[in-house]
Design a protein around this motif. Structure first.
Motif, PDB file in Angstrom:
ATOM      1  N   MET A 164       0.574  -1.300  -0.165  1.00 55.73           N
ATOM      2  CA  MET A 164      -0.038  -0.306   0.118  1.00 55.73           C
ATOM      3  C   MET A 164       0.724   1.006  -0.111  1.00 55.73           C
ATOM      4  O   MET A 164       0.365   2.233  -0.583  1.00 55.73           O
ATOM      5  CB  MET A 164      -1.041  -0.043   1.174  1.00 55.73           C
ATOM      6  N   THR A 197      -2.296   2.827   8.272  1.00 53.39           N
ATOM      7  CA  THR A 197      -2.275   2.335   7.227  1.00 53.39           C
ATOM      8  C   THR A 197      -2.491   0.615   7.386  1.00 53.39           C
ATOM      9  O   THR A 197      -2.526   0.207   8.541  1.00 53.39           O
ATOM     10  CB  THR A 197      -0.811   2.129   7.170  1.00 53.39           C
ATOM     11  N   ASN A 226      -3.998   5.746   3.176  1.00 50.37           N
ATOM     12  CA  ASN A 226      -4.261   4.959   3.492  1.00 50.37           C
ATOM     13  C   ASN A 226      -5.159   5.120   5.038  1.00 50.37           C
ATOM     14  O   ASN A 226      -5.767   3.660   5.297  1.00 50.37           O
ATOM     15  CB  ASN A 226      -4.467   3.931   3.257  1.00 50.37           C
ATOM     16  N   ILE A 242      -8.784   9.117   4.610  1.00 54.93           N
ATOM     17  CA  ILE A 242     -10.052   8.040   4.390  1.00 54.93           C
ATOM     18  C   ILE A 242     -11.097   9.542   4.613  1.00 54.93           C
ATOM     19  O   ILE A 242     -11.796  10.014   3.824  1.00 54.93           O
ATOM     20  CB  ILE A 242     -10.761   7.129   4.943  1.00 54.93           C
ATOM     21  N   VAL A 252      -5.997   2.993  -3.961  1.00 58.31           N
ATOM     22  CA  VAL A 252      -5.842   2.671  -2.195  1.00 58.31           C
ATOM     23  C   VAL A 252      -6.739   3.773  -1.575  1.00 58.31           C
ATOM     24  O   VAL A 252      -7.114   3.326  -0.894  1.00 58.31           O
ATOM     25  CB  VAL A 252      -4.744   3.734  -2.481  1.00 58.31           C
ATOM     26  N   HIS A 253      -7.063   5.129  -1.887  1.00 54.92           N
ATOM     27  CA  HIS A 253      -8.169   5.534  -1.514  1.00 54.92           C
ATOM     28  C   HIS A 253      -9.502   4.681  -1.327  1.00 54.92           C
ATOM     29  O   HIS A 253     -10.438   4.662  -0.526  1.00 54.92           O
ATOM     30  CB  HIS A 253      -8.458   6.615  -1.197  1.00 54.92           C
ATOM     31  N   SER A 289      -9.732   1.537   0.403  1.00 58.67           N
ATOM     32  CA  SER A 289      -9.173   1.760   2.034  1.00 58.67           C
ATOM     33  C   SER A 289     -11.060   2.316   2.289  1.00 58.67           C
ATOM     34  O   SER A 289     -11.591   2.044   3.550  1.00 58.67           O
ATOM     35  CB  SER A 289      -8.737   2.658   2.277  1.00 58.67           C
TER      36      SER A 289
END
Length: 715
Positions: free
Chosen positions: A236, A276, A438, A443, A455-456, A459
């Motif tokens: 990540m 993370t 993340n 978020i 990734v966003h 997550s």
């Protein structure tokens, strides 16, 4: 002194341009230059009025400027608050993340601009401090060299030659101004300096091409991104960096009998700290995956995929999920129970060709609604969340799923909310806006900004699912590739570095871990067949989804297919306002303070106050003064100055001595005498001295001891 400060300022401005190889764009240059100018001007003004310890004041001025420019919401007027320091600290932390994880030149994010602006402001203060030392020329030369080399060591690209030559020339001029104080003026002393300077600049221009390439020792920031699936690396942390790499390389090709391109999983991320996601290690109570635990009524299809690695060096093997077996791999490899990923402790994937047998699970939507995701002891680690989270995450999850009664419908609502809502795919916006990563704070910002990359999206869906009690994890690997060839009647698919991807997996008892695709414009949204015959897989609202930028040189495209314009950058505007106001205040403050002090003293008729005003004015014009002066001694020294109104000075002296030594203490003063003396001082001074006395009055720093040199010493 002002000449030295101007040379220092110009040199720093030229050296700052060398960082254009490290940071994208040009707007940041204005912000950093203005902050450095403000701090440097503060130092110069304070030195001019006689203040010795200027560094603490200059640092305070720089802090005020940075606070108003970068975190204006935390200040009250121009006064920082404790929140100001907290927010500046957070921005520095985000800048560190960008510098560690991004490839130069990085996006001109506000945290990065903050670091550059603050650094050059401190360098201006350091340069001012060095100017006060005897060997200032040598030490400042070392400072210039370090600043010039910094972009090369960071980005691997040496700044332009003209930057080096310009700074070298400025340093030679500075060196000459320092040595001339000892050697005196004249052609005889100037000629050798000109010859040496010319030879030095010529050698500097001709020597670099034959020297070793400095890129060999450049920091990792300037090198190509590290392998996203390297041994011991958190995927990540590396995925975003690899997605934004400047070049695209073919990682692998594959053929499959499944009839369509497949997701290839490489790593499974289970452990979430709140900051993370990390790869999870198999533990004793991990549930078996794949065919084990499947409901017997769920339809499955066995598939075979043959994969050829092209340009991928990894200790983890890309494979369809869930894998049943693998053949053809050379070296020792092991299938992990958790996530069914394949890894090696000693080998890597270079040159490997292998075949993976897997199954394709296709339950119906009704079956999925019957399957439970309720808490079980073996799934406890897939529900872990930090104790403190921004409320917006859980609130958003509840709001999105408020009309759903089953875990499957909740999962579908979360997927549709992220994939088909107002969210936009962007690999650069999170970096530019300072929320790349993340963790839960990232978020929360992502849900507000509605821009990010896989990734966003993955997550956000995984964390929101956990808030609803649905076990979740993140899969990292390759999104379905494109057809690159045909072989034996089958399509050959290829995955490039642009296909690196992360998606969400949710657990349903009876179906196992089911992949969901919350990222718009990537692959296909997960959906299972309804009783009315809806297709098993649906592409969702793909016509409205923003596609990945791919090889478009960093341009981002909206749904209409035209380049989107970045939001207006207000950092430069705030910098102009803050530094402009600061420079205006800095320029007027000495003048205003001096005028106010003079008005206060002359509003009455106290002889001592009038005499102090005379001493301060004389000091402003360069006449030596000291706290140990007696009125008669100072008057004798002032009398020697050409053009002074001696008669008015003597009358004022008698008034002061009478007030100090009269037994009765009675005294009478005439402000007109003081005005006459002050007027004569101004009339006898040059235009430059009058301007200097008004704009930069030395008396503001107080009186100091002086030494009157004998005429023969002065000669």
């Amino acid at each position: 002194m002002w000449t030295d400060h101007v040379l220092l300022a110009v040199a720093l401005a030229v050296l700052l341009w060398g960082f254009t190889t490290v940071i994208e764009g040009r707007e940041w240059y204005v912000s950093a230059l203005l902050v450095a100018t403000l701090t440097g001007a503060t130092c110069a003004v304070l030195r001019s009025v006689g203040v010795r310890r200027v560094a603490p004041v200059a640092i305070l001025v720089e802090l005020l400027a940075l606070a108003w420019i970068f975190v204006p919401s935390t200040v009250i007027g121009f006064i920082p608050t404790p929140d100001t320091l907290v927010e500046l600290g957070r921005m520095l932390g985000r800048a560190q993340t960008i510098m560690v994880e991004e490839r130069a030149p990085v996006a001109a994010a506000e945290p990065v601009i903050l670091v550059i602006a603050a650094s050059f402001g401190l360098l201006a203060i350091l340069g001012d401090w060095l100017l006060e030392h005897a060997r200032a020329a040598q030490t400042i030369g070392v400072m210039f060299t370090a600043i010039f080399v910094a972009p090369a060591l960071t980005a691997g690209d040496t700044p332009a030659l003209w930057i080096f030559l310009a700074v070298a020339a400025l340093w030679l001029v500075f060196l000459r101004t320092r040595t001339r104080q000892r050697t005196g003026p004249g052609w005889r002393s100037l000629s050798p300096a000109l010859i040496v300077a010319t030879l030095a600049l010529v050698v500097s221009a001709l020597l670099p091409p034959v020297l070793p390439d400095i890129r060999a020792v450049a920091a990792s920031w300037g090198k190509a991104p590290t392998p996203v699936f390297g041994r011991g690396i958190n995927p990540m942390l590396e995925l975003g960096q690899n997605l934004r790499r400047n070049s695209t390389s073919l990682a692998l090709t594959y053929t499959t009998n499944s009839g369509s391109a497949s997701y290839l999983k490489v790593s499974t991320l289970r452990d979430f700290s709140g900051k993370t996601w990390k790869p999870g290690e198999s533990i004793a109570n991990d549930r078996f995956e794949g065919q084990i635990g499947l409901d017997p009524d769920v339809k499955t299809t066995e598939t075979s995929t043959r994969i050829t690695i092209k340009n991928l060096r990894s200790s983890l093997v890309p494979a369809p999920y869930p894998a049943l077996g693998i053949s053809g791999l050379k070296g020792p490899w092991q299938i992990q129970r958790m996530g069914l990923t394949i890894r090696s402790a000693r080998d890597d994937t270079r040159g490997q060709t292998y075949t993976v047998d897997s199954i394709k699970i296709a339950p119906t939507a009704d079956q999925m609604r019957e399957f439970s995701s309720k808490f079980r002891p073996s799934l406890e680690s897939y529900l872990v969340l930090p104790d403190k989270m921004p409320d917006v995450i859980a609130d958003t999850a509840l709001d999105v799923t408020k009309d759903d009664s089953t875990d499957y419908d909740k999962a579908m609502s979360l997927q549709n909310f992220l994939r088909n809502g107002s969210f936009r795919y962007s690999e650069t916006a999170p970096v530019a806006d300072g929320y790349d990563g993340n963790g839960v704070d990232v978020i929360a910002q992502f849900l507000d900004k509605k821009q990010g990359y896989c990734v966003h999206f993955s997550s956000a869906m995984a964390v929101m699912a956990r808030t609803l009690g649905i076990p979740s994890r993140i899969a990292v690997g390759y999104a379905p590739g494109d057809v690159v060839d045909t072989r034996g009647g089958r399509n050959v698919y290829g995955n490039t570095s642009d296909d690196l991807h992360a998606w969400t997996e949710l657990y349903f008892e009876g179906a196992g871990w089911v992949g969901f695709e919350p990222t718009p414009g990537v692959g296909s949204a997960t959906a299972f067949a309804e009783a009315n015959g809806t297709p098993t897989e649906s592409t969702g609202n793909e016509s409205d989804a923003t596609q990945r930028p791919g090889g478009l040189d960093g341009q981002e495209f909206g749904s209409a297919g035209t380049p989107t314009t970045a939001p207006e950058d207000t950092t430069t505007t705030r910098t102009l306002i803050a530094t402009g106001s600061g420079l205006l205040f800095l320029g007027l403050a000495p003048l205003l303070l001096r005028r106010l002090r003079r008005m206060w003293r002359m509003r009455g008729s106290a002889p001592d106050a009038l005499w102090r005003e005379l001493e301060d004015t004389a000091q402003d014009y360069g006449v030596p003064t000291s706290r140990g002066d007696t009125p008669r001694g100072f008057a004798a020294r002032l009398r020697a100055r050409q053009g002074v109104d001696v008669e008015a000075l003597d009358r004022l002296l008698r008034q002061v001595e009478a007030a100090r030594f009269s037994r009765t203490g009675e005294h009478s003063t005439d402000v007109a005498d003081l005005r006459s003396v002050l007027h004569s001082l101004a009339a006898s001074a040059s235009r430059g001295e009058r301007l200097r006395a008004a704009a930069l009055p030395r008396s503001l720093a107080g009186r100091r001891a002086y030494v009157v040199l004998r005429p023969e010493v002065l000669a």
